[in-house]
Design an enzyme around this catalytic site. Structure first.
Site, mmCIF file in Angstrom:
data_model
loop_
_atom_site.group_PDB
_atom_site.id
_atom_site.type_symbol
_atom_site.label_atom_id
_atom_site.label_comp_id
_atom_site.label_asym_id
_atom_site.label_seq_id
_atom_site.Cartn_x
_atom_site.Cartn_y
_atom_site.Cartn_z
ATOM 1 N N LYS A 42 0.829 -1.214 0.000
ATOM 2 C CA LYS A 42 0.000 0.000 0.000
ATOM 3 C C LYS A 42 0.858 1.256 0.000
ATOM 4 C CE LYS A 42 -4.191 -1.867 0.704
ATOM 5 N NZ LYS A 42 -5.586 -1.823 1.012
ATOM 6 N N LYS A 64 -6.462 -11.783 -7.875
ATOM 7 C CA LYS A 64 -7.734 -11.937 -7.177
ATOM 8 C C LYS A 64 -8.709 -10.828 -7.565
ATOM 9 C CE LYS A 64 -8.903 -11.535 -2.437
ATOM 10 N NZ LYS A 64 -8.554 -11.598 -1.018
ATOM 11 N N LYS A 115 -11.968 -5.725 -4.387
ATOM 12 C CA LYS A 115 -13.054 -4.763 -4.298
ATOM 13 C C LYS A 115 -12.565 -3.330 -4.448
ATOM 14 C CE LYS A 115 -13.309 -5.146 0.764
ATOM 15 N NZ LYS A 115 -12.027 -4.517 0.998
#
Ligand code: TRP
Length: 338
Positions: A115, A197, A200
């Site tokens: 991140k 993956k 979201k």
């Protein structure tokens, strides 16, 4: 009296809309556990603040996530569903635990490293201390198990270390939880990029199907899903190594229809990817339709949602504050007079 049920807890950060992956990989399995376990599920809204959020979107997504939990079959009578920020004990214990989590440990977290790279202009203290808050989320409820995906396993390991460290210093305070990686539960991959993956939070949306997507959007995304250039009559076959796109679609179709891979291979023998992708899309549309409609209905019922929030926060708060009071006392904070 029954033997006391084992406790389970998990949360999802409302930083993006819930996807087909969130449903098949997590929430669907949660709903099946209510009889066997004492379950706590929350919207990790405080965690969402570690990256910049549009306030109106965050508010909408948090409530929508609650409505979606219920629409996905999590019965609010049998599960404790709540919004993290409604139970201030999370932030309070989070602070205390950040004083028992080492700089070196936090620096080694792969999510922090990822991140920081993705948000190089906003590497804030919250992003760094995220695992201490997550440890608080977990340890407040003394759970036996924490169901998480692979990407969160390292945080649960750190939670165990922090719990053990605290217990060693002050005596038995926290139950040391186990990560719980479900045996079943599909890992749904991105439709355009089946090596990663279905996330979201990725902002470009065509490889990911959201629970609130319209049937038209869902069909459009499946029609564009990546397969491969095979054209033989057995091109629909399960081979995740060499045919990751097709394998992902087969997994989704299997989860929606209950069919086995052999049955699916037989069903599409002699057909091309076009027909296959339509069938997968339609099965997803039908599976998600009742969930979307119920979540939309609940979103309009403000009184019901408020009641849900209040009941959930009360129930969670009672357990959480018991742990927090114990911790405050052990570390030497003066008890507040009320
Ligand atoms: N970190 C999790 C995520 O990224 C969300 C989360 C926050 C969580 N606190 C938790 C998960 C406690 C399990 C237990 O989605």
């Amino acid at each position: 009296m029954d033997e006391k049920k084992k406790v389970m807890l998990s949360g999802i950060k409302p930083s993006g809309d819930l996807t087909l992956g969130s449903y098949l990989g997590a929430i669907k399995n949660w709903a099946e556990r209510a009889e066997q376990f004492d379950c706590y599920y929350f919207m990790a809204d405080l965690h969402a603040l570690t990256t910049r959020q549009n306030p109106a979107d965050l508010r909408r997504r948090t409530l929508e996530q609650l409505a979606q939990y219920v629409a996905c079959g999590l019965d609010p009578e049998k599960n404790t569903l709540f919004i993290q920020s409604h139970v201030p004990a999370h932030a309070e214990l989070g602070w205390v635990l950040s004083c028992y989590t080492m700089f070196g440990e936090l620096s080694r977290m792969t999510q922090f490293k990822d991140k920081s790279q993705k948000n190089a202009d906003n590497i804030n203290g919250g992003l760094f201390a995220y695992p201490s808050l997550m440890a608080a989320d977990i340890l407040l409820y003394q759970p036996d198990y924490v169901p998480v995906g692979d990407d969160q396993k390292q945080h649960v390991e750190l939670t165990r270390d922090v719990a053990q460290r605290f217990n060693n210093l002050y005596g038995e305070t926290f139950r040391v939880p186990e990560p719980y990686i479900p045996k079943v539960g599909a890992r749904v991959m991105d439709l355009l990029n089946p090596e990663s993956k279905m996330s979201k939070s990725d902002d470009v949306g065509n490889g990911r199907v959201c629970l609130m997507d319209s049937p038209e959007d869902i069909m459009r995304k499946f029609k564009r899903a990546v397969t491969d250039s095979d054209t033989d009559e057995h091109c629909v076959r399960f081979d995740p190594q060499n045919k990751p796109g097709v394998a992902n679609l087969m997994q989704i179709y299997a989860a929606c229809t209950g069919r086995s891979f052999e049955e699916i291979e037989a069903e599409f023998t002699g057909q091309g990817y076009g027909a296959f992708k339509l069938a997968v899309g339609e099965s997803v549309v039908e599976m998600l339709r009742p969930i979307r409609e119920e979540a939309q209905r609940l979103m309009k019922d403000k009184a019901y949602l408020e009641d849900l929030c209040r009941t959930g926060a009360d129930r969670a708060g009672r357990i959480a504050y018991k742990t927090l009071r114990k911790v405050y006392k052990k570390v030497g904070l003066v008890a507040a007079v009320r």
